[in-house]
Design a protein around this motif. Sequence first.
Motif, PDB file in Angstrom:
ATOM      1  N   ASP A  32       0.791  -1.226   0.000  1.00  0.00           N
ATOM      2  CA  ASP A  32       0.000   0.000   0.000  1.00  0.00           C
ATOM      3  C   ASP A  32       0.823   1.276   0.000  1.00  0.00           C
ATOM      4  N   LEU A  33       1.912   1.295   0.760  1.00  0.00           N
ATOM      5  CA  LEU A  33       2.672   2.544   0.861  1.00  0.00           C
ATOM      6  C   LEU A  33       3.279   2.934  -0.482  1.00  0.00           C
ATOM      7  N   ILE A  34       3.954   1.989  -1.136  1.00  0.00           N
ATOM      8  CA  ILE A  34       4.582   2.315  -2.421  1.00  0.00           C
ATOM      9  C   ILE A  34       3.517   2.676  -3.454  1.00  0.00           C
ATOM     10  N   TYR A  35       2.392   1.974  -3.401  1.00  0.00           N
ATOM     11  CA  TYR A  35       1.292   2.287  -4.316  1.00  0.00           C
ATOM     12  C   TYR A  35       0.807   3.733  -4.109  1.00  0.00           C
ATOM     13  N   GLN A  36       0.610   4.105  -2.839  1.00  0.00           N
ATOM     14  CA  GLN A  36       0.108   5.460  -2.557  1.00  0.00           C
ATOM     15  C   GLN A  36       1.129   6.536  -2.925  1.00  0.00           C
ATOM     16  N   LEU A  37       2.411   6.243  -2.743  1.00  0.00           N
ATOM     17  CA  LEU A  37       3.443   7.206  -3.128  1.00  0.00           C
ATOM     18  C   LEU A  37       3.381   7.453  -4.636  1.00  0.00           C
ATOM     19  N   ARG A  38       3.225   6.350  -5.369  1.00  0.00           N
ATOM     20  CA  ARG A  38       3.184   6.478  -6.829  1.00  0.00           C
ATOM     21  C   ARG A  38       1.939   7.250  -7.258  1.00  0.00           C
ATOM     22  N   GLU A  39       0.807   6.931  -6.646  1.00  0.00           N
ATOM     23  CA  GLU A  39      -0.446   7.583  -7.005  1.00  0.00           C
ATOM     24  C   GLU A  39      -0.410   9.085  -6.746  1.00  0.00           C
ATOM     25  N   SER A  40       0.219   9.461  -5.626  1.00  0.00           N
ATOM     26  CA  SER A  40       0.184  10.876  -5.237  1.00  0.00           C
ATOM     27  C   SER A  40       1.403  11.635  -5.745  1.00  0.00           C
ATOM     28  N   GLY A  41       2.357  10.928  -6.358  1.00  0.00           N
ATOM     29  CA  GLY A  41       3.557  11.590  -6.859  1.00  0.00           C
ATOM     30  C   GLY A  41       4.469  12.096  -5.746  1.00  0.00           C
ATOM     31  N   LYS A  42       4.335  11.540  -4.539  1.00  0.00           N
ATOM     32  CA  LYS A  42       5.172  11.977  -3.411  1.00  0.00           C
ATOM     33  C   LYS A  42       6.424  11.110  -3.308  1.00  0.00           C
ATOM     34  N   GLU A  43       7.419  11.668  -2.619  1.00  0.00           N
ATOM     35  CA  GLU A  43       8.655  10.930  -2.362  1.00  0.00           C
ATOM     36  C   GLU A  43       8.591  10.371  -0.938  1.00  0.00           C
ATOM     37  N   ILE A  44       9.286   9.269  -0.744  1.00  0.00           N
ATOM     38  CA  ILE A  44       9.298   8.640   0.580  1.00  0.00           C
ATOM     39  C   ILE A  44       9.898   9.581   1.620  1.00  0.00           C
ATOM     40  N   THR A  45      10.813  10.459   1.189  1.00  0.00           N
ATOM     41  CA  THR A  45      11.456  11.377   2.132  1.00  0.00           C
ATOM     42  C   THR A  45      10.467  12.398   2.692  1.00  0.00           C
ATOM     43  N   GLN A  46       9.291  12.524   2.063  1.00  0.00           N
ATOM     44  CA  GLN A  46       8.302  13.481   2.550  1.00  0.00           C
ATOM     45  C   GLN A  46       7.444  12.893   3.669  1.00  0.00           C
ATOM     46  N   LEU A  47       7.661  11.621   3.970  1.00  0.00           N
ATOM     47  CA  LEU A  47       6.827  10.959   4.973  1.00  0.00           C
ATOM     48  C   LEU A  47       7.692  10.509   6.152  1.00  0.00           C
ATOM     49  N   SER A  48       7.173  10.714   7.372  1.00  0.00           N
ATOM     50  CA  SER A  48       7.928  10.268   8.551  1.00  0.00           C
ATOM     51  C   SER A  48       7.547   8.838   8.905  1.00  0.00           C
ATOM     52  N   PRO A  49       8.537   8.000   9.201  1.00  0.00           N
ATOM     53  CA  PRO A  49       8.234   6.613   9.603  1.00  0.00           C
ATOM     54  C   PRO A  49       7.383   6.570  10.868  1.00  0.00           C
ATOM     55  N   VAL A  50       7.489   7.616  11.683  1.00  0.00           N
ATOM     56  CA  VAL A  50       6.697   7.672  12.920  1.00  0.00           C
ATOM     57  C   VAL A  50       5.197   7.582  12.611  1.00  0.00           C
ATOM     58  N   LEU A  51       4.785   8.227  11.518  1.00  0.00           N
ATOM     59  CA  LEU A  51       3.362   8.223  11.167  1.00  0.00           C
ATOM     60  C   LEU A  51       2.898   6.830  10.754  1.00  0.00           C
ATOM     61  N   LEU A  52       3.746   6.142   9.995  1.00  0.00           N
ATOM     62  CA  LEU A  52       3.357   4.789   9.579  1.00  0.00           C
ATOM     63  C   LEU A  52       3.230   3.879  10.794  1.00  0.00           C
ATOM     64  N   ILE A  53       4.163   4.009  11.731  1.00  0.00           N
ATOM     65  CA  ILE A  53       4.099   3.178  12.938  1.00  0.00           C
ATOM     66  C   ILE A  53       2.816   3.489  13.713  1.00  0.00           C
ATOM     67  N   GLU A  54       2.485   4.765  13.821  1.00  0.00           N
ATOM     68  CA  GLU A  54       1.262   5.169  14.528  1.00  0.00           C
ATOM     69  C   GLU A  54       0.044   4.486  13.901  1.00  0.00           C
ATOM     70  N   LEU A  55       0.033   4.468  12.577  1.00  0.00           N
ATOM     71  CA  LEU A  55      -1.081   3.852  11.860  1.00  0.00           C
ATOM     72  C   LEU A  55      -1.148   2.343  12.137  1.00  0.00           C
ATOM     73  N   LEU A  56      -0.005   1.684  12.051  1.00  0.00           N
ATOM     74  CA  LEU A  56       0.004   0.234  12.257  1.00  0.00           C
ATOM     75  C   LEU A  56      -0.375  -0.112  13.696  1.00  0.00           C
ATOM     76  N   GLU A  57       0.002   0.737  14.636  1.00  0.00           N
ATOM     77  CA  GLU A  57      -0.349   0.463  16.028  1.00  0.00           C
ATOM     78  C   GLU A  57      -1.848   0.657  16.285  1.00  0.00           C
ATOM     79  N   LEU A  58      -2.452   1.621  15.587  1.00  0.00           N
ATOM     80  CA  LEU A  58      -3.911   1.795  15.701  1.00  0.00           C
ATOM     81  C   LEU A  58      -4.616   0.533  15.208  1.00  0.00           C
ATOM     82  N   LEU A  59      -4.082  -0.015  14.116  1.00  0.00           N
ATOM     83  CA  LEU A  59      -4.674  -1.217  13.540  1.00  0.00           C
ATOM     84  C   LEU A  59      -4.427  -2.433  14.435  1.00  0.00           C
ATOM     85  N   ASP A  60      -3.195  -2.582  14.874  1.00  0.00           N
ATOM     86  CA  ASP A  60      -2.847  -3.723  15.734  1.00  0.00           C
ATOM     87  C   ASP A  60      -3.665  -3.711  17.028  1.00  0.00           C
ATOM     88  N   GLY A  61      -3.918  -2.504  17.560  1.00  0.00           N
ATOM     89  CA  GLY A  61      -4.640  -2.388  18.822  1.00  0.00           C
ATOM     90  C   GLY A  61      -6.142  -2.505  18.649  1.00  0.00           C
TER      91      GLY A  61
END
Length: 478
Positions: free
Chosen positions: A353-382
């Motif tokens: 999903d992440l690489i797909y969304q980066l491609r769709e939105s034309g964003k670079e991975i450097t524009q996203l903080s890993p902290v946000l992805l972890i926050e998302l996965l923890e919401l899901l895991d919990g």
Amino acid sequence: MNYEAVIGLEIHVELQTRSKIFCGCSTAFGDEPNTNCCPGCLGLPGSLPVLNRRAVEFAVMAALALNCRVQERSIFARKNYFYPDLPKAYQISQDDFPLAWGGYLEVDFPEGSRRINLLRAHLEEEAGKLIHAGDSIISAAYSLVDYNRAGVPLLEIVTEPEIRSGREARLFLEELRTLLRYTGVSDVKMEEGSLRCDANISLRPVGSSKLGVRTEVKNLNSFRAVEQALNYEAERQARILDEGGEIIQCTCHWDDSRKATAVMRLKEGAADYRYFPDPDLPPLTLERSAIEALRDKLPELPREKRQRLQERYGLNAEEAAIIAATREMAAFFEQAAEDYSDHRNLVNWVQGDLIYQLRESGKEITQLSPVLLIELLELLDGGEINRPVAKELLEEMVKSGAAPRKLVQQRGLGKIADRGELAPLVEQVIAENPAAAENYRSGKKKALAFLVGKVMALTRGRADPQELNRLFQEILKK
Ligand SMILES: [Zn+2]
């Protein structure tokens, strides 16, 4: 007859220095034509070249990454020919004494990994850019010339003829691009021309060691074009040989719209260029210690990184290739992996999903903080959000950089486990589906899943299924 293709590549890589190789003009891509020029790069009489130190450093770093033997002494030579994009009527290049000899690149082919050896790598200057009227160089009524590109530093890399198919040529180039991108010496964008490739190809009967007559294919503007053009040329040559004909040594142009090659000119030999040492430039001398200092500047290279990612995080080869496609993506993954221990789940989200969304939105991975992805996965895991909501949030997060927890609060996307909120929905669904309710009461347990599904649909998947099960059972028992 069965033939084997013998393919060698000549790759031109624009080095991403800010100024040109022999003058101070800007190398910016896409500027107004003929605005980044001076007497030097226009070849006006009396102007003299001054070598750009950065260009040499970048070339050495690339050569070291390719395992080449970088020479302590190399010589700039004039390659003489007249062409409208070359105002001096010669190109400053290197001939008998190039910057580097040898080297190799290890490539993972479908049949296993193999080294493709390199012949040499040398420094030279770019020519200007011709813009042909119409679709094709051959039919153009006129051409325009932009000298902004004249004098941009180039590294030319020449392989030994060890490539056997269009597919192999493509895989080699993709690996080369990844490696050069890692070193940071070039942005290696084929679509902007900062990575270009010419290929020569000949055929010989399988098992023979004799070399056939070769043709050279130019204008290969994409990885796909390289593969298609070489396959086309191999088939064309095989047809001629099978009919008892003779291959004529020539330079051809790949016409991407016709998917065919066309002969441009009969091939010149090196002797036609009348190379001689450039009297305006002294030999380029490099201290061994300076070369080694540049080796220390090289980052971990793609092959090592892929290997390490597999060992450390349990990725398979394919996953490691995706994560290590760029240094930035690998850094993002490793940073996230430090604070999130379910590496399997992490890699699935990143490569999917992440690489797909980066491609769709034309964003670079450097524009996203890993902290946000972890926050998302923890919401899901919990269990605070469900999977469809997590995917929705990921898309939003990539687009705007918004924090997932905040989005959940703002939009009320969290799981509904509150009985007071769910009970009226349960009553409603029972009222609307009396037959299913009756079926359940008379012992058909499957009817329960149907009813739960109805509430799920009403809440767009946010209702807590366990709580729903309990509620239905209680209410239907009454
Ligand atoms: Zn200039």
